[in-house]
Design a protein around this motif. Structure first.
Motif, short mmCIF file in Angstrom:
data_model
loop_
_atom_site.label_atom_id
_atom_site.label_comp_id
_atom_site.label_asym_id
_atom_site.label_seq_id
_atom_site.Cartn_x
_atom_site.Cartn_y
_atom_site.Cartn_z
N MET A 1 -4.91 -23.37 -10.03
CA MET A 1 -5.56 -22.64 -10.87
C MET A 1 -6.34 -22.19 -12.38
SD MET A 1 -7.36 -18.31 -10.01
CE MET A 1 -8.62 -18.72 -8.75
N ALA A 2 -6.97 -22.15 -12.92
CA ALA A 2 -7.06 -22.18 -14.44
C ALA A 2 -7.51 -20.61 -14.90
CB ALA A 2 -8.33 -23.37 -15.07
N SER A 3 -7.11 -20.54 -16.04
CA SER A 3 -6.39 -19.34 -16.25
C SER A 3 -7.17 -19.04 -17.98
CB SER A 3 -5.58 -18.41 -16.10
OG SER A 3 -4.30 -19.19 -16.91
N GLY A 4 -7.84 -18.44 -18.37
CA GLY A 4 -8.13 -18.00 -19.77
C GLY A 4 -9.55 -17.36 -19.99
N MET A 5 -10.08 -17.36 -20.79
CA MET A 5 -11.32 -16.74 -20.94
C MET A 5 -12.76 -17.90 -21.56
SD MET A 5 -12.29 -13.80 -23.41
CE MET A 5 -11.91 -14.85 -24.96
N GLN A 6 -13.50 -17.74 -21.69
CA GLN A 6 -14.72 -18.43 -21.56
C GLN A 6 -15.37 -17.66 -22.46
OE1 GLN A 6 -15.61 -20.99 -18.29
NE2 GLN A 6 -14.03 -22.63 -19.30
N VAL A 7 -16.56 -17.91 -23.40
CA VAL A 7 -17.81 -17.83 -23.75
C VAL A 7 -18.47 -18.28 -23.76
CG1 VAL A 7 -17.77 -16.09 -25.83
CG2 VAL A 7 -15.63 -15.96 -25.29
N PHE A 8 -19.66 -17.50 -23.45
CA PHE A 8 -20.95 -18.45 -23.32
C PHE A 8 -21.90 -17.44 -24.46
CE2 PHE A 8 -18.50 -19.26 -19.89
CZ PHE A 8 -19.14 -20.46 -19.53
N ASP A 9 -23.75 -18.75 -25.26
CA ASP A 9 -24.22 -18.16 -25.96
C ASP A 9 -25.55 -17.64 -25.34
OD1 ASP A 9 -25.48 -20.84 -25.50
OD2 ASP A 9 -25.56 -21.29 -27.56
N GLY A 10 -26.11 -17.17 -25.76
CA GLY A 10 -28.05 -17.14 -24.51
C GLY A 10 -28.22 -17.66 -24.25
N ASN A 11 -27.92 -19.93 -24.37
CA ASN A 11 -28.51 -20.52 -23.72
C ASN A 11 -27.67 -20.60 -22.66
OD1 ASN A 11 -30.74 -20.49 -25.42
ND2 ASN A 11 -30.50 -21.58 -26.50
N GLY A 12 -25.95 -20.24 -22.61
CA GLY A 12 -25.48 -20.36 -21.87
C GLY A 12 -24.43 -21.71 -21.94
N SER A 13 -24.53 -22.43 -23.23
CA SER A 13 -23.10 -23.17 -23.78
C SER A 13 -22.41 -22.57 -24.05
CB SER A 13 -24.37 -23.80 -25.32
OG SER A 13 -25.18 -24.51 -25.00
N LEU A 14 -20.88 -23.16 -23.50
CA LEU A 14 -19.63 -22.74 -24.34
C LEU A 14 -19.96 -23.02 -25.82
CD1 LEU A 14 -16.92 -22.16 -22.36
CD2 LEU A 14 -16.20 -24.18 -22.95
N ILE A 15 -18.81 -22.42 -26.34
CA ILE A 15 -19.01 -21.59 -27.41
C ILE A 15 -17.22 -21.88 -27.74
CG2 ILE A 15 -21.28 -20.87 -28.03
CD1 ILE A 15 -20.02 -18.10 -28.68
N LEU A 16 -16.76 -20.47 -26.83
CA LEU A 16 -15.21 -20.93 -27.04
C LEU A 16 -14.74 -20.42 -25.59
CD1 LEU A 16 -12.30 -19.73 -28.57
CD2 LEU A 16 -13.37 -17.01 -27.85
#
Length: 92
Positions: A1-16
């Protein structure tokens, strides 16, 4: 299982995605002659740097230093004539 953090912008695009490396700037050094400095956080991590001239003279009469890393130490050596500059350094 992957771990970490993902951040998405208002359009649902992955930015981090912390599954990728994120650079961290640790400091800057103003230099105009050969030297070195020990930075404990660099030891065992992947370092990076960039160098820029403090002023752009009308005519270039000096050079930027060659920068290297070894065991947490940043070293810089100049060619024959030095151009005052700043080294920004960090780690991934």
């Amino acid at each position: 299982m992957a771990s970490g953090m993902q951040v998405f912008d208002g359009n649902g695009s992955l930015i981090l995605d912390t599954g990728n490396r994120i650079a961290k700037v640790l400091g800057t050094i103003s230099v105009s002659s050969n030297g070195s400095v020990y930075v404990p956080l660099l030891d065992g991590n992947v370092p990076f740097f960039f160098v820029y001239a403090n002023q752009v003279p009308n005519t270039v009469t000096g050079g930027l230093p060659n920068v290297s890393f070894s065991n947490g130490t940043i070293s810089w050596t100049y060619p024959a004539t030095a151009l005052a500059c700043t080294i920004t350094y960090g780690m991934y």
